[in-house]
Scaffold this active site. Structure first.
Site, PDB file in Angstrom:
ATOM      1  N   LYS A   1      -2.839  -2.373  -1.285  1.00  0.00           N
ATOM      2  CA  LYS A   1      -3.145  -0.941  -1.378  1.00  0.00           C
ATOM      3  C   LYS A   1      -2.646  -0.388  -2.705  1.00  0.00           C
ATOM      4  O   LYS A   1      -1.500  -0.615  -3.099  1.00  0.00           O
ATOM      5  CB  LYS A   1      -2.512  -0.173  -0.217  1.00  0.00           C
ATOM      6  CG  LYS A   1      -2.916   1.301  -0.173  1.00  0.00           C
ATOM      7  CD  LYS A   1      -2.457   1.964   1.106  1.00  0.00           C
ATOM      8  CE  LYS A   1      -2.838   3.437   1.149  1.00  0.00           C
ATOM      9  NZ  LYS A   1      -4.300   3.641   1.084  1.00  0.00           N
TER      10      LYS A   1
ATOM     11  N   HIS B   1       2.127   0.000   4.084  1.00  0.00           N
ATOM     12  CA  HIS B   1       0.796  -0.596   3.999  1.00  0.00           C
ATOM     13  C   HIS B   1       0.870  -1.987   3.382  1.00  0.00           C
ATOM     14  O   HIS B   1       1.898  -2.388   2.835  1.00  0.00           O
ATOM     15  CB  HIS B   1      -0.148   0.286   3.171  1.00  0.00           C
ATOM     16  CG  HIS B   1      -0.643   1.488   3.904  1.00  0.00           C
ATOM     17  ND1 HIS B   1       0.045   2.680   3.929  1.00  0.00           N
ATOM     18  CD2 HIS B   1      -1.754   1.684   4.662  1.00  0.00           C
ATOM     19  CE1 HIS B   1      -0.623   3.561   4.659  1.00  0.00           C
ATOM     20  NE2 HIS B   1      -1.718   2.981   5.115  1.00  0.00           N
TER      21      HIS B   1
END
Length: 252
Positions: A146, A142
């Protein structure tokens, strides 16, 4: 008039994506938003959910777990369905969600992509077919903003795998400091963070002289936004209960 949506986290990346989609879709309209930055040129934005007076059909939440309690309280007070798209919930949060779902419709999924949830069904079948003789590893990637790791989707993959097995496997998060050989009854879980990766997930079945991978790559945040809007439409008018992507897929 379209479905009236209260968008929590409207000025975040996902909130902006949903706003962009809704601006060109007559089936939906955002009647109000909630965000720490109470600025928007398309609809009123509040810093606190308690101040909202606009008529609402459904709540869509893309904020953070810290706002769960006031969101659930508002949903119960106004008798509104709520779509929860945030990740990082703990056991206490899940108990609160289940309790509220007995009073209003609640849609909860760690990943709002239709494709990811199809992948989970494929993963369940693959696990049953390769439960013996294969080591299972999960890798998720990600963007560098995040916060939670492993991702909510990776946790869904772990749960799917263990549900399909006759005996659950324990998770090993990373390999640093582990000087023993890999055990058969474990699932390796690895989280990567960098750049603007929207979301990539891989389940790896490593056997003798062969490797099978089940992958999903999100090329933009739009797939999650569109999934959340479909969930909002699906949830509107339903009875109290806890719904998820499986509910929507089976209904379709």
């Amino acid at each position: 008039m379209g479905l009236n949506i209260l968008l929590i986290g409207c000025n975040g990346a996902m909130g902006r994506t949903i706003t962009s989609i809704v601006s060109d879709n007559e089936r939906y309209q955002i009647c109000a938003g909630v965000d720490r930055t109470a600025i928007h040129d398309q609809y009123p934005v509040y810093q606190h959910i308690s101040g909202i007076k606009e008529p609402i059909d459904v709540i869509v939440d893309f904020s953070s777990k810290e706002l769960l309690e006031p969101i659930l309280a508002f949903a119960v007070e106004r008798k509104l369905p709520v779509v929860l798209c945030t990740t990082g919930y703990d056991d206490v949060d899940y108990r609160a969600i289940k309790e509220v779902a007995s009073k209003v419709p609640v849609f909860k999924s760690a990943n709002m992509s239709y494709g990811v949830n199809v992948v989970l069904k494929l993963l369940e079948q693959a696990t049953k077919l390769m439960s013996e003789g294969y080591d299972i590893e999960i890798v998720e990637k990600h963007h560098n903003l995040k916060k939670d790791a492993p991702s909510g989707t990776a946790r869904m993959m772990i749960n799917t795998i263990n549900h399909a097995l006759s005996e659950e496997r324990s998770c090993v998060y990373g390999r640093e400091g582990n000087e023993t050989k890999r055990q058969e009854n474990e699932i390796g879980v690895h989280s990567l963070r960098g750049g603007t990766i929207a979301g990539e997930h891989s389940a790896i079945f490593a056997g003798k002289d062969e490797v099978i991978e089940i992958n999903h790559s999100a090329l933009s945040k739009r797939v999650f936004a569109e999934g959340a809007l479909k969930a909002a439409m699906y949830l509107h008018g339903r009875n109290p209960g806890l719904y998820d992507m499986n509910s929507m897929i089976e209904n379709n």
